[in-house]
Scaffold this motif. Sequence first.
Motif, PDB file in Angstrom:
ATOM      1  N   ALA A 127      11.561   6.545 -14.207  1.00  0.00           N
ATOM      2  CA  ALA A 127      11.420   7.852 -13.752  1.00  0.00           C
ATOM      3  C   ALA A 127      10.397   7.788 -12.475  1.00  0.00           C
ATOM      4  CB  ALA A 127      10.798   8.678 -14.800  1.00  0.00           C
ATOM      5  N   ILE A 128       9.266   7.181 -12.741  1.00  0.00           N
ATOM      6  CA  ILE A 128       8.207   7.020 -11.477  1.00  0.00           C
ATOM      7  C   ILE A 128       8.716   6.442 -10.302  1.00  0.00           C
ATOM      8  CG2 ILE A 128       5.841   6.102 -11.087  1.00  0.00           C
ATOM      9  CD1 ILE A 128       5.075   6.504 -14.019  1.00  0.00           C
ATOM     10  N   VAL A 129       9.386   5.197 -10.667  1.00  0.00           N
ATOM     11  CA  VAL A 129       9.985   4.542  -9.533  1.00  0.00           C
ATOM     12  C   VAL A 129      10.967   5.376  -8.633  1.00  0.00           C
ATOM     13  CG1 VAL A 129      11.333   2.660  -8.661  1.00  0.00           C
ATOM     14  CG2 VAL A 129       9.463   2.292 -10.641  1.00  0.00           C
ATOM     15  N   ASP A 146      13.986  -1.585  -5.633  1.00  0.00           N
ATOM     16  CA  ASP A 146      14.867  -2.630  -6.483  1.00  0.00           C
ATOM     17  C   ASP A 146      13.697  -3.632  -6.821  1.00  0.00           C
ATOM     18  OD1 ASP A 146      16.971  -1.189  -6.780  1.00  0.00           O
ATOM     19  OD2 ASP A 146      17.835  -2.193  -5.025  1.00  0.00           O
ATOM     20  N   PHE A 147      12.771  -4.120  -5.993  1.00  0.00           N
ATOM     21  CA  PHE A 147      11.883  -5.059  -5.877  1.00  0.00           C
ATOM     22  C   PHE A 147      10.789  -4.673  -6.873  1.00  0.00           C
ATOM     23  CE2 PHE A 147       7.600  -6.815  -4.804  1.00  0.00           C
ATOM     24  CZ  PHE A 147       7.723  -8.268  -5.091  1.00  0.00           C
ATOM     25  N   VAL A 148      10.407  -3.348  -6.805  1.00  0.00           N
ATOM     26  CA  VAL A 148       9.525  -2.778  -7.618  1.00  0.00           C
ATOM     27  C   VAL A 148       9.767  -2.650  -9.094  1.00  0.00           C
ATOM     28  CG1 VAL A 148       8.031  -0.518  -7.957  1.00  0.00           C
ATOM     29  CG2 VAL A 148       8.504  -1.377  -5.676  1.00  0.00           C
ATOM     30  N   SER A 161      11.882  -4.645 -10.661  1.00  0.00           N
ATOM     31  CA  SER A 161      12.035  -6.098 -11.361  1.00  0.00           C
ATOM     32  C   SER A 161      10.597  -6.603 -11.357  1.00  0.00           C
ATOM     33  CB  SER A 161      12.654  -6.919 -10.030  1.00  0.00           C
ATOM     34  OG  SER A 161      11.944  -7.191  -9.022  1.00  0.00           O
ATOM     35  N   ALA A 162       9.609  -5.880 -10.538  1.00  0.00           N
ATOM     36  CA  ALA A 162       8.138  -6.505 -10.653  1.00  0.00           C
ATOM     37  C   ALA A 162       7.588  -5.676 -11.860  1.00  0.00           C
ATOM     38  CB  ALA A 162       7.284  -6.101  -9.368  1.00  0.00           C
ATOM     39  N   LEU A 163       7.855  -4.472 -12.200  1.00  0.00           N
ATOM     40  CA  LEU A 163       7.257  -3.749 -13.280  1.00  0.00           C
ATOM     41  C   LEU A 163       8.146  -3.670 -14.392  1.00  0.00           C
ATOM     42  CD1 LEU A 163       6.228  -0.707 -11.223  1.00  0.00           C
ATOM     43  CD2 LEU A 163       4.753  -2.871 -11.650  1.00  0.00           C
ATOM     44  N   ILE A 164       9.335  -3.745 -14.635  1.00  0.00           N
ATOM     45  CA  ILE A 164      10.136  -3.713 -15.618  1.00  0.00           C
ATOM     46  C   ILE A 164      10.742  -5.017 -15.962  1.00  0.00           C
ATOM     47  CG2 ILE A 164      12.095  -2.660 -16.841  1.00  0.00           C
ATOM     48  CD1 ILE A 164      11.500  -0.380 -15.072  1.00  0.00           C
ATOM     49  N   PRO A 165      10.533  -5.826 -17.294  1.00  0.00           N
ATOM     50  CA  PRO A 165      11.190  -7.301 -17.480  1.00  0.00           C
ATOM     51  C   PRO A 165      12.570  -6.958 -17.420  1.00  0.00           C
ATOM     52  CG  PRO A 165      10.225  -6.350 -19.473  1.00  0.00           C
ATOM     53  CD  PRO A 165       9.698  -5.095 -18.150  1.00  0.00           C
ATOM     54  N   PRO A 182       0.797  -1.180   0.015  1.00  0.00           N
ATOM     55  CA  PRO A 182       0.164  -0.051  -0.071  1.00  0.00           C
ATOM     56  C   PRO A 182       0.900   1.272  -0.243  1.00  0.00           C
ATOM     57  CG  PRO A 182      -0.899  -1.577   1.586  1.00  0.00           C
ATOM     58  CD  PRO A 182       0.364  -2.042   1.108  1.00  0.00           C
ATOM     59  N   ARG A 183       1.941   1.328   0.848  1.00  0.00           N
ATOM     60  CA  ARG A 183       2.838   2.411   0.721  1.00  0.00           C
ATOM     61  C   ARG A 183       3.508   2.692  -0.374  1.00  0.00           C
ATOM     62  NH1 ARG A 183       4.422   4.191   6.763  1.00  0.00           N
ATOM     63  NH2 ARG A 183       2.734   3.583   7.832  1.00  0.00           N
ATOM     64  N   VAL A 184       3.721   1.503  -1.020  1.00  0.00           N
ATOM     65  CA  VAL A 184       4.618   1.765  -2.386  1.00  0.00           C
ATOM     66  C   VAL A 184       3.563   2.285  -3.461  1.00  0.00           C
ATOM     67  CG1 VAL A 184       5.647   0.301  -4.362  1.00  0.00           C
ATOM     68  CG2 VAL A 184       6.300   0.180  -1.942  1.00  0.00           C
TER      69      VAL A 184
END
Length: 183
Positions: free
Chosen positions: A133-135, A175-177, A179-183, A16-18
Amino acid sequence: EPGRGLADVGVGLLTPRVCYAMVSAAQSGAKALRRDAEKFVNGQRGWGFWGCEQLPEAFRGTVFKVFVKGMAEIVDLVAVLLKAGQVPSTAAVLQVAAPFASTPREALGIHINRHFVSHFLGQGAKVEHVIQAIVEEAAAFYEAREWPAEGEAKEQEEHADYHALPIHMLDGDFDFVRSALIP
């Protein structure tokens, strides 16, 4: 407010915070891009806009106003997907942005300027650049909320909705975010 409509469990693998930080970053990024686009002179190449540091060096000084506006449209798509409870992966954003795929956009209730998006993607820019950029912006937002420079009481008051969200062990793991969003 960025967190409105997000379930307390987050979106997919995102906490939720992410999610809150990502939506906040996307909203502020889209506004900044539109402001930055207005500084461009029609028909002249330029540089210096929100998120430009995530683009390859080859783009430096070579983009037009319409490119920046197209980037803003992609940023908007990321925010809409998050608010709709969908993970804004590269594939998900491209599916919604596809020129002939109106069904996903209609289901999300969003209208995009396909000309702007087409120009952005047609120049060789990638959704991955926008997500990165968003991350980066979300990570800065998160850091400012978790370790406020102005004092915790003021932070708690100004961002009470963020601080009311549950804490998760993956909060702040951008870093996890990535890897989850960008292949």
